[in-house]
Design a protein around this motif. Structure first.
Motif, mmCIF file in Angstrom:
data_model
loop_
_atom_site.group_PDB
_atom_site.id
_atom_site.type_symbol
_atom_site.label_atom_id
_atom_site.label_comp_id
_atom_site.label_asym_id
_atom_site.label_seq_id
_atom_site.Cartn_x
_atom_site.Cartn_y
_atom_site.Cartn_z
ATOM 1 N N UNK A 89 0.835 -1.190 0.000
ATOM 2 C CA UNK A 89 0.000 0.000 0.000
ATOM 3 C C UNK A 89 0.877 1.250 0.000
ATOM 4 N N UNK A 90 0.477 2.247 -0.802
ATOM 5 C CA UNK A 90 1.280 3.449 -0.925
ATOM 6 C C UNK A 90 0.859 4.557 0.030
ATOM 7 N N UNK A 91 -0.183 4.300 0.858
ATOM 8 C CA UNK A 91 -0.627 5.302 1.815
ATOM 9 C C UNK A 91 -1.553 6.348 1.238
ATOM 10 N N UNK A 92 -1.864 6.245 -0.050
ATOM 11 C CA UNK A 92 -2.740 7.217 -0.697
ATOM 12 C C UNK A 92 -3.953 6.561 -1.332
ATOM 13 N N UNK A 93 -4.221 5.327 -0.977
ATOM 14 C CA UNK A 93 -5.355 4.611 -1.536
ATOM 15 C C UNK A 93 -5.009 3.671 -2.656
ATOM 16 N N UNK A 94 -3.741 3.647 -3.047
ATOM 17 C CA UNK A 94 -3.314 2.748 -4.109
ATOM 18 C C UNK A 94 -2.349 1.704 -3.593
ATOM 19 N N UNK A 95 -1.860 0.868 -4.489
ATOM 20 C CA UNK A 95 -0.920 -0.187 -4.111
ATOM 21 C C UNK A 95 -0.215 -0.679 -5.368
ATOM 22 N N UNK A 96 0.935 -1.296 -5.154
ATOM 23 C CA UNK A 96 1.651 -1.922 -6.264
ATOM 24 C C UNK A 96 1.952 -3.371 -5.909
ATOM 25 N N UNK A 97 1.953 -4.208 -6.936
ATOM 26 C CA UNK A 97 2.189 -5.635 -6.735
ATOM 27 C C UNK A 97 3.656 -5.904 -6.440
ATOM 28 N N UNK A 98 3.882 -6.925 -5.615
ATOM 29 C CA UNK A 98 5.226 -7.352 -5.276
ATOM 30 C C UNK A 98 5.429 -8.800 -5.697
ATOM 31 N N UNK A 99 6.634 -9.126 -6.072
ATOM 32 C CA UNK A 99 6.978 -10.513 -6.350
ATOM 33 C C UNK A 99 7.376 -11.201 -5.056
ATOM 34 N N UNK A 100 7.607 -12.509 -5.150
ATOM 35 C CA UNK A 100 7.987 -13.278 -3.973
ATOM 36 C C UNK A 100 9.298 -12.771 -3.387
ATOM 37 N N UNK A 101 10.253 -12.503 -4.231
ATOM 38 C CA UNK A 101 11.546 -12.016 -3.740
ATOM 39 C C UNK A 101 11.411 -10.656 -3.071
ATOM 40 N N UNK A 102 10.538 -9.822 -3.608
ATOM 41 C CA UNK A 102 10.359 -8.496 -3.022
ATOM 42 C C UNK A 102 9.689 -8.576 -1.652
ATOM 43 N N UNK A 103 8.787 -9.535 -1.462
ATOM 44 C CA UNK A 103 8.161 -9.683 -0.146
ATOM 45 C C UNK A 103 9.177 -10.136 0.898
ATOM 46 N N UNK A 104 10.158 -10.909 0.481
ATOM 47 C CA UNK A 104 11.178 -11.376 1.426
ATOM 48 C C UNK A 104 12.069 -10.230 1.903
ATOM 49 N N UNK A 105 12.241 -9.229 1.056
ATOM 50 C CA UNK A 105 13.089 -8.097 1.428
ATOM 51 C C UNK A 105 12.286 -6.909 1.969
ATOM 52 N N UNK A 106 11.002 -7.121 2.216
ATOM 53 C CA UNK A 106 10.148 -6.034 2.696
ATOM 54 C C UNK A 106 10.559 -5.594 4.101
ATOM 55 N N UNK A 107 10.446 -4.298 4.356
ATOM 56 C CA UNK A 107 10.692 -3.719 5.677
ATOM 57 C C UNK A 107 9.483 -2.874 6.077
ATOM 58 N N UNK A 108 9.288 -2.719 7.370
ATOM 59 C CA UNK A 108 8.126 -1.965 7.867
ATOM 60 C C UNK A 108 8.127 -0.538 7.347
ATOM 61 N N UNK A 109 9.305 0.006 7.109
ATOM 62 C CA UNK A 109 9.387 1.388 6.621
ATOM 63 C C UNK A 109 8.900 1.532 5.183
ATOM 64 N N UNK A 110 8.730 0.402 4.464
ATOM 65 C CA UNK A 110 8.281 0.461 3.080
ATOM 66 C C UNK A 110 6.795 0.777 2.977
ATOM 67 N N UNK A 111 6.028 0.474 4.039
ATOM 68 C CA UNK A 111 4.594 0.706 4.004
ATOM 69 C C UNK A 111 3.833 -0.553 4.374
ATOM 70 N N UNK A 112 2.520 -0.435 4.353
ATOM 71 C CA UNK A 112 1.653 -1.549 4.716
ATOM 72 C C UNK A 112 1.719 -2.629 3.649
#
Length: 323
Positions: free
Chosen positions: A12-35
């Protein structure tokens, strides 16, 4: 998501939208990136291992997330994590042992849902995010609840129209009114199922609104308003169920009255033909001495006597207003 059919991950981008993530991107996700919202279908092969190896969920999260419930179950973990299990009567059937459950693990910055991907609430929230009108963060649960209640409201309107059509067909005694009992039985089952879903949704919203989780308390007002909306929807469903019950009683009463009329007419007919049958049976015994056995006009005389007797019986019944 790569290798996972019907699964997806959205940031989630915090403005009502969102972008898709791949499996590898979810593994590198951090709380600072957003919901982060990760959705998994319940028929995903080796789901417990996926939750552990791919999304690094500890046992204290995996165990309640994969548990069964007969209604609504809400667990709070570490005063910041929420596990919600909700029986979902409208969900599409799958081959797993608990196909009708909506499961969700939520924190202030991450959400993992396990449910059929074609569930109305999942589809609605995903479409809202695609058009930039979705949740911005921790209000993801509110979006799920809003989508579920909106879908329930549309479904309630459809059921209301269907019930009104059945009532009209029954009252106007149309040619297709004979199908009303069958259609009504099917509708009553649907109404009971829909009412149960609305009741479960209301209970879930109420119980979440009473939690002491910090990011949930920030939405307390919206949750209470949502609970009131769910209560209103439940009252509408109760009204539909009551209307269906009344129509069922009317249909049954009309059916009983029709059966009684048929039985009454059969009784009258039997009463008319009983003396006639007795006479013909008595004259038909195979013994000597039967009167008129040697006279050719005896048959016509017998027929005439039976006709006169039947007419006299019918006239007597008419005079007593029995027919």
């Amino acid at each position: 998501m790569d290798g996972f059919e019907n699964a997806f991950a959205l940031l989630l981008d915090g403005s009502g939208g969102a972008r898709s993530l791949t499996l590898e991107e979810t593994r590198s996700w951090r709380a600072s990136d957003g919901m982060l919202w990760v959705h998994l279908p319940p028929d995903l092969p080796d789901l417990p291992r996926v939750l552990e190896a791919v999304f690094h969920l500890p046992p204290r999260v995996r165990e309640p997330l994969l548990a069964d419930t007969g209604r609504v179950r809400i667990d709070v973990l570490n005063e910041n994590e929420l596990v919600l299990l909700l029986l979902h009567p409208d969900s599409a059937p799958t081959n797993v042992s608990s196909p009708r459950q909506l499961r969700a693990w939520m924190t202030a910055d991450r959400c993992v849902t396990v449910a059929p991907t074609n569930q109305p609430a999942i589809v609605a929230v995903r479409e809202q995010l695609a058009h930039g009108r979705g949740p911005r963060g921790t209000d993801l649960f509110l979006s799920f609840a809003t989508a579920a209640l909106s879908t329930a409201a549309l479904r309630t309107t459809e059921l209301d129209d269907t019930l009104s059509g059945l009532e009209t067909r029954f009252e106007e005694r149309r040619d297709d009114a004979i199908e009303v009992p069958t259609d009504l039985r099917r509708l009553r089952r649907t109404l009971v199922e829909q009412r149960r879903f609305v009741s479960l949704a209301r209970d879930a919203i109420l119980r979440v609104s009473l939690l002491t989780v910090e990011w949930v308390r920030a939405q307390e007002l919206e949750l209470r308003q949502m609970a009131e909306r769910a209560s209103g929807a439940l009252k509408e469903m109760d009204a539909l169920v009551e209307r269906a019950r009344i129509l069922h009683e009317d249909v049954r009463a009309r059916s009983d009255a029709r059966s009684q009329r048929i039985l009454y007419m059969l009784t009258i007919i039997s009463g008319v033909f009983l003396p006639l049958s007795f006479i013909t049976g008595l004259l038909g015994v195979n013994v000597g001495g039967i009167p008129g056995a040697q006279w050719r006009g005896s048959f016509l005389l017998l027929v005439l006597v039976l006709v006169v007797l039947a007419a006299a019986e019918w006239r007597a019944l008419r005079r007593r207003e029995l027919v």
